[in-house]
Scaffold this motif. Structure first.
Motif, PDB file in Angstrom:
ATOM      1  N   GLY A 100     -69.275-127.301  21.712  1.00  0.00           N
ATOM      2  CA  GLY A 100     -69.225-128.601  22.337  1.00  0.00           C
ATOM      3  C   GLY A 100     -68.686-128.481  23.749  1.00  0.00           C
ATOM      4  N   THR A 101     -67.553-129.156  23.980  1.00  0.00           N
ATOM      5  CA  THR A 101     -67.081-129.306  25.355  1.00  0.00           C
ATOM      6  C   THR A 101     -65.847-128.454  25.652  1.00  0.00           C
ATOM      7  N   GLU A 102     -65.480-127.591  24.761  1.00  0.00           N
ATOM      8  CA  GLU A 102     -64.379-126.661  25.076  1.00  0.00           C
ATOM      9  C   GLU A 102     -64.878-125.251  24.841  1.00  0.00           C
ATOM     10  N   TRP A 103     -64.149-124.255  25.340  1.00  0.00           N
ATOM     11  CA  TRP A 103     -64.654-122.890  25.286  1.00  0.00           C
ATOM     12  C   TRP A 103     -63.515-121.873  25.369  1.00  0.00           C
ATOM     13  N   ALA A 104     -63.879-120.658  25.018  1.00  0.00           N
ATOM     14  CA  ALA A 104     -63.005-119.500  25.273  1.00  0.00           C
ATOM     15  C   ALA A 104     -63.753-118.578  26.225  1.00  0.00           C
ATOM     16  N   LEU A 105     -63.045-118.018  27.179  1.00  0.00           N
ATOM     17  CA  LEU A 105     -63.629-117.130  28.182  1.00  0.00           C
ATOM     18  C   LEU A 105     -62.953-115.761  28.068  1.00  0.00           C
ATOM     19  N   TYR A 106     -63.776-114.716  28.125  1.00  0.00           N
ATOM     20  CA  TYR A 106     -63.252-113.342  28.133  1.00  0.00           C
ATOM     21  C   TYR A 106     -63.629-112.677  29.440  1.00  0.00           C
ATOM     22  N   TYR A 107     -62.662-111.937  29.986  1.00  0.00           N
ATOM     23  CA  TYR A 107     -62.834-111.267  31.273  1.00  0.00           C
ATOM     24  C   TYR A 107     -62.691-109.764  31.052  1.00  0.00           C
ATOM     25  N   VAL A 108     -63.719-108.990  31.519  1.00  0.00           N
ATOM     26  CA  VAL A 108     -63.675-107.525  31.391  1.00  0.00           C
ATOM     27  C   VAL A 108     -64.190-106.922  32.693  1.00  0.00           C
ATOM     28  N   ASP A 109     -63.301-106.242  33.409  1.00  0.00           N
ATOM     29  CA  ASP A 109     -63.682-105.470  34.604  1.00  0.00           C
ATOM     30  C   ASP A 109     -64.524-106.299  35.580  1.00  0.00           C
ATOM     31  N   GLY A 110     -64.140-107.593  35.783  1.00  0.00           N
ATOM     32  CA  GLY A 110     -64.874-108.450  36.720  1.00  0.00           C
ATOM     33  C   GLY A 110     -65.970-109.270  36.085  1.00  0.00           C
ATOM     34  N   TYR A 111     -66.331-108.971  34.858  1.00  0.00           N
ATOM     35  CA  TYR A 111     -67.345-109.754  34.148  1.00  0.00           C
ATOM     36  C   TYR A 111     -66.654-110.879  33.396  1.00  0.00           C
ATOM     37  N   GLU A 112     -67.269-112.117  33.449  1.00  0.00           N
ATOM     38  CA  GLU A 112     -66.745-113.274  32.739  1.00  0.00           C
ATOM     39  C   GLU A 112     -67.798-113.748  31.745  1.00  0.00           C
ATOM     40  N   GLY A 113     -67.303-114.103  30.550  1.00  0.00           N
ATOM     41  CA  GLY A 113     -68.242-114.611  29.561  1.00  0.00           C
ATOM     42  C   GLY A 113     -67.616-115.732  28.755  1.00  0.00           C
ATOM     43  N   LYS A 114     -68.261-116.929  28.786  1.00  0.00           N
ATOM     44  CA  LYS A 114     -67.785-118.067  28.001  1.00  0.00           C
ATOM     45  C   LYS A 114     -68.590-118.148  26.704  1.00  0.00           C
ATOM     46  N   ALA A 134     -64.784-114.005  14.473  1.00  0.00           N
ATOM     47  CA  ALA A 134     -65.979-113.833  15.302  1.00  0.00           C
ATOM     48  C   ALA A 134     -65.793-112.522  16.042  1.00  0.00           C
ATOM     49  N   VAL A 135     -66.822-111.639  15.938  1.00  0.00           N
ATOM     50  CA  VAL A 135     -66.660-110.279  16.447  1.00  0.00           C
ATOM     51  C   VAL A 135     -67.791-109.955  17.413  1.00  0.00           C
ATOM     52  N   TRP A 136     -67.412-109.435  18.601  1.00  0.00           N
ATOM     53  CA  TRP A 136     -68.357-108.858  19.559  1.00  0.00           C
ATOM     54  C   TRP A 136     -68.071-107.354  19.592  1.00  0.00           C
ATOM     55  N   ASP A 137     -69.008-106.557  19.098  1.00  0.00           N
ATOM     56  CA  ASP A 137     -68.729-105.129  18.917  1.00  0.00           C
ATOM     57  C   ASP A 137     -68.546-104.401  20.240  1.00  0.00           C
ATOM     58  N   ASP A 138     -69.386-104.689  21.203  1.00  0.00           N
ATOM     59  CA  ASP A 138     -69.303-103.939  22.472  1.00  0.00           C
ATOM     60  C   ASP A 138     -69.840-104.808  23.581  1.00  0.00           C
ATOM     61  N   TRP A 139     -68.895-105.399  24.307  1.00  0.00           N
ATOM     62  CA  TRP A 139     -69.277-106.195  25.483  1.00  0.00           C
ATOM     63  C   TRP A 139     -68.584-105.577  26.687  1.00  0.00           C
ATOM     64  N   HIS A 140     -69.397-104.940  27.524  1.00  0.00           N
ATOM     65  CA  HIS A 140     -68.892-104.237  28.718  1.00  0.00           C
ATOM     66  C   HIS A 140     -67.810-103.217  28.357  1.00  0.00           C
ATOM     67  N   GLY A 141     -68.001-102.542  27.217  1.00  0.00           N
ATOM     68  CA  GLY A 141     -67.098-101.447  26.859  1.00  0.00           C
ATOM     69  C   GLY A 141     -65.906-101.834  26.020  1.00  0.00           C
ATOM     70  N   VAL A 142     -65.793-103.110  25.624  1.00  0.00           N
ATOM     71  CA  VAL A 142     -64.676-103.501  24.775  1.00  0.00           C
ATOM     72  C   VAL A 142     -65.202-104.174  23.514  1.00  0.00           C
ATOM     73  N   SER A 143     -64.352-104.106  22.474  1.00  0.00           N
ATOM     74  CA  SER A 143     -64.645-104.796  21.217  1.00  0.00           C
ATOM     75  C   SER A 143     -63.694-105.986  21.116  1.00  0.00           C
ATOM     76  N   ILE A 144     -64.252-107.195  20.795  1.00  0.00           N
ATOM     77  CA  ILE A 144     -63.461-108.429  20.731  1.00  0.00           C
ATOM     78  C   ILE A 144     -63.508-108.947  19.303  1.00  0.00           C
ATOM     79  N   ARG A 145     -62.326-109.189  18.742  1.00  0.00           N
ATOM     80  CA  ARG A 145     -62.238-109.836  17.433  1.00  0.00           C
ATOM     81  C   ARG A 145     -61.428-111.118  17.602  1.00  0.00           C
ATOM     82  N   GLN A 146     -62.114-112.266  17.461  1.00  0.00           N
ATOM     83  CA  GLN A 146     -61.469-113.574  17.634  1.00  0.00           C
ATOM     84  C   GLN A 146     -61.159-114.151  16.253  1.00  0.00           C
ATOM     85  N   GLU A 147     -59.883-114.623  16.076  1.00  0.00           N
ATOM     86  CA  GLU A 147     -59.446-115.152  14.796  1.00  0.00           C
ATOM     87  C   GLU A 147     -58.977-116.598  14.990  1.00  0.00           C
TER      88      GLU A 147
END
Length: 960
Positions: A100-114, A134-147
């Motif tokens: 909807g109208t809110e988000w989480a943003l992740y920043y890796v080495d200058g890359y931003e992703g909402k 919610a798991v992102w296995d490899d985004w710009h070299g990092v693994s993200i696990r959101q709980e």
């Protein structure tokens, strides 16, 4: 408290969204704005649905708060119900759906992703318990696990109910990365999309941004209100927690709140958020941000923040949930423990000079860190102003298995003290290690080592390695010691750091404690840490001591034909019944070996063996071998007879004298030493030449004066043969005179295996006659002025009659002189009857007759040094070479006889110490050192007139 806030003017109706729809003017047209935002939210939901073939949201709740998580993009929205009945209402705009109208943003080495935008769809999403992953296995070299999970943080249900956002980020490759995060909330309480926002620092009604680097810092908590600020009774109050609980280890760096419409499109940079502050706002939103941090391979970064509901009462509220504890290995978990306390001012006025204290009096809990205790705040704003205190305390082992209670106390200037009482149940710690059994046994292998194998069974908590020590006692536990590392074998993983299982290792007993013999050796394994000590021991026999084996040695020297007893003793704590025994008797030419049983006696072989030995060996039950060895010699003695000759020599001669071997039988020797003596005034040894066979490896002659030593040495034992031992070369003294002699006396013969006897010899000095002339001087004893002289001697061409060439006729003296002459009886010269000089030939015996015609006694004297070799006797009784004067009676006739007698050797027996001696014969030389060579002192003469002893120059026979 000072507050630093950046204010910037910003138009409320400025922004563009991904659907290119413009935000309508809100002032005076709220209904149009709501319709536009509803369409925008619906479009976002449709975009998410389009990304999944089977769209599904995960929902998690606990009755007070709920979260809806999109399974495709991980975006979430929240709802809440302060009553706890599940009748949820909005806490964010898009709930009960997402995205909807809110988000989480992740920043890796200058890359931003909402979420639901630049960030790709999740690699996987699932629920485990109440947690949505919610798991992102490899985004710009990092693994993200959101709980996303609901949690209760208050002391009572409904006190503080939160949806916890947690992101765990790790490296998906082998390089470092700079990683940051933003969580953006579109706050809406029930139907109020313009919920007022306040922080722990108070309420301002304008958009604000806070940095942890400023003096003010981040507020620990923020609130959103259902209607207005301050809230009315029964209004919903939402609460966001920034710095407490699991957010405490890595709190955010930035917090912002303000207009949703102007901020929903912002990115990771600070500048656009800073610009969007300083003005009143309608549609409210908040932003929580963590600056980029370095993530290294093998490490992780964790970002945590909370948003949910909290109760704002009418007084000062303490919100704290005591932590639950579980038994852990040797401890309880968690320990140390972080606790968070929320102090909320629910009154309509600020409170000042606030102290919040953790009172641990009466319990075992120990404060260990975190915020100061007590914690001081200059003020807490009214209408829900909140402060979070984070303390840390330690549960000591004394508190394990007990209930511990403590108080949290709040005091301030305006109100009375508020105290809340809390208790925690502390379980017992799990044992870190528990022993099951232990045993040990010593090997019986005959490998030269006494190896003891020790085994034990242990269970370690969670199979975690635990420190295990090994100790030994030999005195019943009075003292213990650790074995040396060099005495341990195969102990890696069995001592030191040990896990569950059966463990065995080896201890080399004889290397650590040689000579140990006991039935009650005790070993123990021990676990010891700060919380507990566990010991397990075992006792049993141990033996590194060889038997005390002793052979009753034969005599050092034995002979063929001897009967020798064979006996021994053996003392041992662990003997072998009917122990096998070995006895070896070695005798150079062979050996007699006995095994199992020994003879009672043994007779040596007819051999010569200097290195014979007896060797005995025996072991015990643990194969500790002992032996004893005795050395002895088997001897068959030989015989040798030596002799010096009787020989002659002349003064200044160099002569060789043979040491003859008169008899020889089994004469075996490594060395052969002959000690002998000579008259050092007559003879001096110059060299020695061995004549015996085999020739010795070395031979020499040494000594000085009278005492000399001949030494012969062979490289190995030799059996001597031959007629002569060797030849000694002597130098004869030039001062030696005829009649002098030197004995050749063997004083001792040294050879360990040869019995010796000997015959001594002598070297006689031959006469070497020379012409001589002696003057006799006559003095009247009554008138010293009356005197005369006569002379006599020998010459080669003279004869015993009158010879005008040599003799002088006697001329009567004046009356003032003494009348004295040599009587001559020469048939050829009958008239010549008196001579004043009478020279005879060189052939002894010669006799001179002296007539003294004087009425008074006459003192006659002469110089003995002028006399030649031989014996000169005056009147048959006085040795003229020994004396130098004579008292003649008046008108006495004197007879002088010179002769060179043949040598007659006479031996005199003397004892050690003093002896009274008298010569039996005349010695031509009469020198004391010649007659008594090697005498320690003397011989001494005795003067009866003076009553004193003297050392004579010449010895005379008959005197003692």
């Amino acid at each position: 408290m000072k507050r630093f806030v950046i204010f910037t003017a910003l138009a409320l109706s400025v922004a563009a969204f991904c659907d290119s729809a413009a935000i309508p003017e809100t002032i005076g047209n709220e209904e149009a704005y709501r319709r536009w935002k509803a369409d925008y939210a619906a479009s976002m939901s449709r975009a998410a649905l389009a990304r999944a073939l089977e769209p599904m949201d995960f929902t998690t709740s606990n009755g007070y708060v709920t979260a809806d998580v999109d399974e495709s993009c991980g975006e979430f929205d929240e709802g809440g119900d302060p009553s706890g009945t599940g009748g949820y209402m909005r806490l964010t705009y898009s709930w009960p759906e997402s995205p909807g109208t809110e988000w989480a943003l992740y920043y890796v080495d200058g890359y931003e992703g909402k979420t639901n935008d630049d960030l790709p769809a999740v690699s996987s999403s699932y629920m485990a318990g109440d947690t949505v992953f919610a798991v992102w296995d490899d985004w710009h070299g990092v693994s993200i696990r959101q709980e996303i999970v609901p949690v209760s943080l208050g002391s009572i249900p409904g006190d503080s109910e939160q949806i916890k956002f947690k992101a765990v980020i790790t490296c998906a490759d082998a390089t470092e990365h700079d990683v940051g995060c933003i969580v953006y909330y579109d706050t809406m309480l029930d139907w109020n999309d313009a919920a007022d926002i306040s922080t722990a620092f108070g309420y301002t009604g304008i958009a604000e941004i806070f940095f942890d680097t400023t003096y003010v810092g981040l507020p620990p908590i923020w609130h959103a209100y259902e209607n207005t600020y301050p809230p009315a009774p029964g209004d919903i109050v939402a609460t966001g927690i920034l710095t407490g609980y699991e957010a405490a280890p890595n709190p955010p760096n930035v917090f912002w709140y303000g207009q949703w419409g102007s901020s929903v499109g912002h990115g990771y940079g600070d500048s656009e958020w800073i610009v969007d502050t300083g003005s009143p706002f309608g549609d409210s939103a908040t932003m929580v941000k963590w600056y980029a941090q370095t993530l290294t391979p093998g490490d992780s970064l964790i970002f945590v923040t909370y948003y949910g509901i909290g109760v704002v009462g009418t007084g000062i509220d303490i919100s704290h949930e005591p932590p639950p504890f579980e038994s852990d290995c040797g401890n309880v978990s968690p320990n140390p423990v972080d606790i968070d306390v929320l102090v909320t001012n629910g009154q309509t006025h600020d409170i000042t000079d606030v102290f919040v204290a953790l009172d641990l009096a009466g319990c075992d809990i120990v404060y260990s860190g975190g915020d100061p205790n007590p914690m001081h705040f200059s003020s807490i704003a009214g209408f829900g102003g909140t402060q979070i205190i984070n303390w840390q305390y330690v549960i000591p082992p004394t508190a394990f298995g007990t209930t511990q209670c403590y108080d949290i106390i709040v005091t301030c200037t305006e109100d009375s003290t508020v105290t809340e009482h809390y208790c925690i149940d502390v379980p017992e710690a799990l044992p870190l290690a528990e022993f099951d059994t232990i045993w040990f046994a010593q090997e019986t292998d005959c490998d030269g080592e006494d190896i003891v194998e020790i085994c034990y069974v242990i269970n370690t908590c969670d199979d975690m390695p635990q420190p295990i020590d090994f100790e030994i006692t030999t005195d019943g536990g009075i003292s213990w010691f650790e074995p040396a590392d060099t005495a341990l074998r195969d102990y890696t993983g069995d001592l030191g750091s040990v896990v569950t299982g059966t463990h065995c290792f080896q201890w080399v007993l004889n290397e650590q404690i040689p000579g140990l013999e006991m039935t009650d050796l005790t070993v123990k394994v021990e676990f010891n840490d700060l919380f507990e000590t566990r010991v397990l021991s075992a006792t049993g026999p141990a033996d590194s001591k060889p038997p005390e084996l002793s052979f009753d040695c034969f005599p050092d020297t034995v002979f063929f034909g001897d009967t020798l007893d064979v006996s021994y003793s053996n003392i041992d704590m662990f003997p072998i019944p009917a122990a096998p025994e070995t006895l070896i008797i070695y005798y150079c030419d062979g050996a007699d070996t006995f095994a199992g049983s020994f003879p009672e006696d043994w007779t040596p072989q007819p051999v010569f063996c200097e290195s014979a030995y007896v060797y005995i060996a025996m072991d015990d039950s643990f194969c500790n071998w002992s032996s004893d060895i005795c050395y002895f010699s088997i001897i068959s003695t030989g015989d040798i007879a030596l002799s010096f000759p009787e020989t002659t020599a002349a003064g200044c001669d160099t002569i060789d004298i043979i040491i003859a071997i008169d008899s020889l039988e089994r004469a075996m020797a490594y060395s052969f030493v002959v000690n002998f003596s000579v008259n050092g005034d007559i003879l001096e040894p110059i060299s020695f030449t061995p004549l015996v066979s085999p020739a010795p490896a070395t031979s020499n002659i040494s000594g000085a004066g009278n005492d000399w030593t001949i030494t012969l040495e062979w490289d190995s034992r030799a059996t001597m043969t031959g007629a002569n031992l060797g030849k000694i070369r002597f130098a004869v003294s030039c001062d030696a005179m005829g009649g002098d002699f030197s004995p050749l006396v063997i004083t001792s013969v040294i050879s360990e295996l040869i019995e010796s006897e000997w015959t001594n010899g002598v070297v006689m000095i031959e006469y070497s006659l020379e012409p001589w002339l002696e003057i006799l001087r006559f003095d009247d004893t009554t008138d010293p002025q009356r005197r005369t002289t006569l002379s006599f001697g020998n010459a080669a061409d003279a004869d015993d009659l009158y010879d005008a060439t040599f003799d002088l006729l006697y001329i009567p003296p004046p009356p003032t002189d003494i009348a004295a002459w040599f009587h001559m009886d020469d048939p050829e010269h009958p008239v010549v009857t008196k001579l004043s000089r009478d020279i005879r030939d060189m052939e002894p015996v010669n006799t001179w007759t002296v007539i003294v015609d004087n009425d008074a006694p006459v003192y006659i004297h002469w110089n003995p040094m002028h006399l030649d070799e031989g014996i000169f006797m005056l009147n048959g009784i006085q040795d003229m070479r020994a004396d130098s004067d004579y008292i003649a009676e008046s008108n006495e006739t004197l007879t002088i006889v010179w002769r060179t007698p043949d040598v007659l050797i006479e031996n005199m027996t003397v004892e050690a110490g003093w002896n009274l001696l008298s010569l039996l014969v005349h010695n031509p030389g009469g020198v004391p050192s010649s007659l008594f060579p090697g005498a320690f002192a003397g011989p001494f003469g005795y003067d009866t007139e003076s009553g004193s002893y003297f050392i004579p120059d010449r010895l005379e026979p008959g005197l003692g």
